[in-house]
Design an enzyme around this catalytic site. Structure first.
Site, short mmCIF file in Angstrom:
data_model
loop_
_atom_site.label_atom_id
_atom_site.label_comp_id
_atom_site.label_asym_id
_atom_site.label_seq_id
_atom_site.Cartn_x
_atom_site.Cartn_y
_atom_site.Cartn_z
N CYS A 134 0.83 -1.21 0.00
CA CYS A 134 0.00 0.00 0.00
C CYS A 134 0.87 1.27 0.00
O CYS A 134 1.48 1.55 -1.02
CB CYS A 134 -1.01 -0.05 1.13
SG CYS A 134 -2.50 0.88 0.73
N HIS A 141 -3.71 -5.16 0.43
CA HIS A 141 -3.13 -5.67 1.69
C HIS A 141 -3.16 -7.20 1.72
O HIS A 141 -4.10 -7.80 2.26
CB HIS A 141 -3.92 -5.12 2.88
CG HIS A 141 -3.71 -3.68 3.11
ND1 HIS A 141 -2.73 -3.18 3.95
CD2 HIS A 141 -4.33 -2.60 2.58
CE1 HIS A 141 -2.78 -1.86 3.94
NE2 HIS A 141 -3.75 -1.48 3.12
N GLU A 148 -1.51 -9.19 3.48
CA GLU A 148 -1.37 -9.73 4.84
C GLU A 148 -2.71 -10.10 5.46
O GLU A 148 -2.79 -10.96 6.34
CB GLU A 148 -0.59 -8.74 5.73
CG GLU A 148 -1.33 -7.47 6.15
CD GLU A 148 -1.30 -6.34 5.12
OE1 GLU A 148 -1.04 -6.60 3.94
OE2 GLU A 148 -1.56 -5.17 5.52
N1 GLN Z 1 -2.11 6.66 2.67
C1 GLN Z 1 -2.22 5.90 1.47
C2 GLN Z 1 -3.58 6.05 0.81
O1 GLN Z 1 -4.52 6.45 1.43
C3 GLN Z 1 -1.88 4.43 1.74
C4 GLN Z 1 -2.83 3.75 2.65
C5 GLN Z 1 -2.30 2.47 3.21
O2 GLN Z 1 -1.10 2.23 3.25
N2 GLN Z 1 -3.18 1.61 3.73
O3 GLN Z 1 -3.72 5.75 -0.34
#
Ligand code: GLN
Length: 537
Positions: free
Chosen positions: A384, A510, A512
């Site tokens: 992310c 994600h 994970e």
């Molecule tokens: N801050 C980033 C976004 O909103 C990444 C979010 C995250 O790592 N879950 O896109």
């Protein structure tokens, strides 16, 4: 199908006794005996969900397939049971009140005074039964967050008291988790806090059926007899829960203590068969008999708090066990990393994971880390924000856009390589408005990602607002960063790779969140392997 039975898990004496792990372990054992089981958690705080809470407050926010932002205990439920959870599996006081207030505004209460009893408790009870009413489950385990005696837990314990009578006492079982402290000066285990905690339950009209006692020392028969006598439970319903090395051992410890059998007999259900735990035991064996080890750097900004990256840590445990390799995670604060110390900070690492996150703090340290590992061909895995940082780093140091950034950190950048999705631009509300939950991704054939997944169509969970800016796609592809996973519906970039690099992959989703004991996530399995290969070079 037979009637759904309900198990409630409450906690007393202190918080952090591990109710979630006990609930998940019991569910695992019942599932292994052939019952269909789900677990839900009721949290007594006023936030509608934990999505707006800082990880320092609440640890990781766990996201389900249907896009609910939930308590991290749901992660344990999925990791243990290998069954997905949903919005219905996590309810907070905020959500309960929101529903009741909405009902009041639409006139559903027909002019009545709206009160904690019966309106709030009715809504709690309705939600406690929701999953059971679906007819999909033989047993629903409900974990009540908080500690008995807290003001905010009262409506939940009251709902539980009422529900026992609504459903029939034989269809419910209450497990109370307590602490038996050892007083070194007295050389004794002490049962008084447990007695008081059960007394607290009794004052609220609930007699626990089973006591799970967290303890650092073994409970002898005398202590068990004493607890049974003072707390009105059978002696075989006093369950010892000693500290163990890994949470994944807890189901086996509970099996030995017969928590599953005592629960089933309380619910008037048969034991069916011996629990089928071959794969679980195989996983535990591999976990405790590693043939090698690797050192992985986890670069983030909440590193002081292990719960902030709970699912990542657990996914490494699963991925490590699959490779019969111990994964030592070195948490490194990205705020402390800069061009002068990056080599020193990342010394002796076999692989680096740059963590998810929000906001500006520590961002330059993450970008600097990625520059170093890209230039030095060290295995890299970005999740992310970690993937977004890899894109920013590539834009700045390979494509030559020195001011490239994400508009999350710099709205005025001339090169917004990571930008807000159109659909996000007009949003004013913060809660529950990110891109959340499962989305499809098509993977290009012949890429690292397709080799890792062994297929070209996948679904992964998301929690973010910002995206790779497709204006830069052609330029980056030419420069050596490939966009190898794309959302087939809206063309959003999901996976980036640098094929020339030993192992360099960043994902917008994600992974994970979907790693379980039965199904370790392939990205973690393969990243650990890349680190092992790098280590043996
Ligand atoms: N801050 C980033 C976004 O909103 C990444 C979010 C995250 O790592 N879950 O896109």
């Amino acid at each position: 199908m037979s009637k759904t039975k309900y198990v409630f898990v409450t906690g007393g004496v202190t918080s952090s006794l591990g109710k979630g792990i006990i609930a998940a372990s019991l569910a695992k054992l019942l599932q292994a005996r052939g019952y269909s089981v789900t677990i839900q958690k009721f949290d007594p705080y006023i936030n509608v969900d934990p999505g707006t809470m800082n990880p320092y407050e609440h640890g990781e926010c766990y996201v389900t397939d249907d896009g609910a932002e939930t308590d991290l205990d749901l992660g344990h439920y999925e990791r243990f049971l290998n069954v997905p959870t949903s919005q219905a599996n996590n309810v907070t006081t905020g959500r309960i009140y929101q529903t009741v207030i909405d009902n009041e505004r639409t006139g559903k209460y027909l002019g009545k005074t709206v009160q904690v009893i019966p309106h709030i408790t009715d809504e709690i009870k309705r939600r406690m039964r929701l999953l059971g009413d679906s007819g999909e489950y033989d047993i629903v385990i409900t974990e009540l967050g908080g500690t008995v005696g807290d003001i905010e837990s009262l409506p939940y314990v009251e709902s539980l008291r009422q529900l026992r009578w609504d459903l029939g006492v034989d269809d419910t079982c209450v497990i109370h988790l307590t602490l038996i402290p050892y007083l070194r000066a007295a050389g004794e285990l002490k049962t008084k806090p447990t007695q008081h905690s059960v007394k607290g339950m009794l004052e609220l009209g609930v007699q626990p059926d089973i006591l799970v006692c967290r303890t650092e020392r073994k409970l002898n028969q005398d202590i068990r007899r004493k607890i049974a006598l003072f707390c009105n439970v059978k002696q075989n319903a006093v369950i010892e829960s000693m500290d163990v090395d890994t949470i994944y051992e807890v189901p086996l410890v509970m099996l030995k203590e017969k928590l599953d059998r005592v629960t089933l007999s309380r619910l008037k259900l048969s034991a069916k068969k011996d629990p089928e735990l071959t794969r679980w035991k195989d996983f535990l064996f591999k976990l405790s008999h590693p043939k090698g080890e690797v050192n992985i750097g986890l670069i983030g900004k909440y590193v002081e708090l292990p719960d902030a990256y709970k699912s990542i840590n657990e996914a490494f445990i699963h991925g490590g066990a699959m490779n019969e390799c111990k994964v030592n995670i070195h948490s490194i604060h990205s705020e402390g990393i800069d061009g002068t110390n990056v080599a020193e900070k990342l010394k002796n690492l076999d692989g680096v994971l740059v963590a998810p996150g929000f906001g500006d703090r520590g961002i330059e340290g993450k970008i600097e880390t990625i520059r170093y590992i890209r230039e030095n061909n060290i295995p890299f895995f970005g999740i992310c924000l970690g993937m977004q940082c890899a894109v920013i780093e590539f834009a700045r140091n390979v494509a030559g856009h020195k001011d490239a950034h994400s508009t999350e950190m710099n709205v005025r950048t001339k090169n917004p390589v990571i930008d807000l999705m159109e659909s996000q631009k007009k949003l004013k509300k913060m809660g529950g408005t990110m891109r959340l939950g499962a989305y499809k991704c098509s993977i290009q054939k012949g890429t690292l990602a397709s080799k890792i997944y062994g297929k070209t169509s996948i679904s992964e969970r998301h929690r973010h607002r910002y995206e790779f800016n497709n204006k830069y796609m052609a330029e980056f592809e030419k420069g050596g960063m490939k966009m190898t996973g794309i959302n087939p519906e809206n063309n959003l970039v999901e996976i980036v790779e640098i094929p020339e690099h030993r192992f360099f992959i960043g994902v917008q989703f994600h992974p994970e969140l979907k790693s379980t004991v039965a199904n370790p996530h392939p990205l973690f399995v393969r990243f650990v392997r890349a680190a092992m290969e790098y280590n043996q070079r």
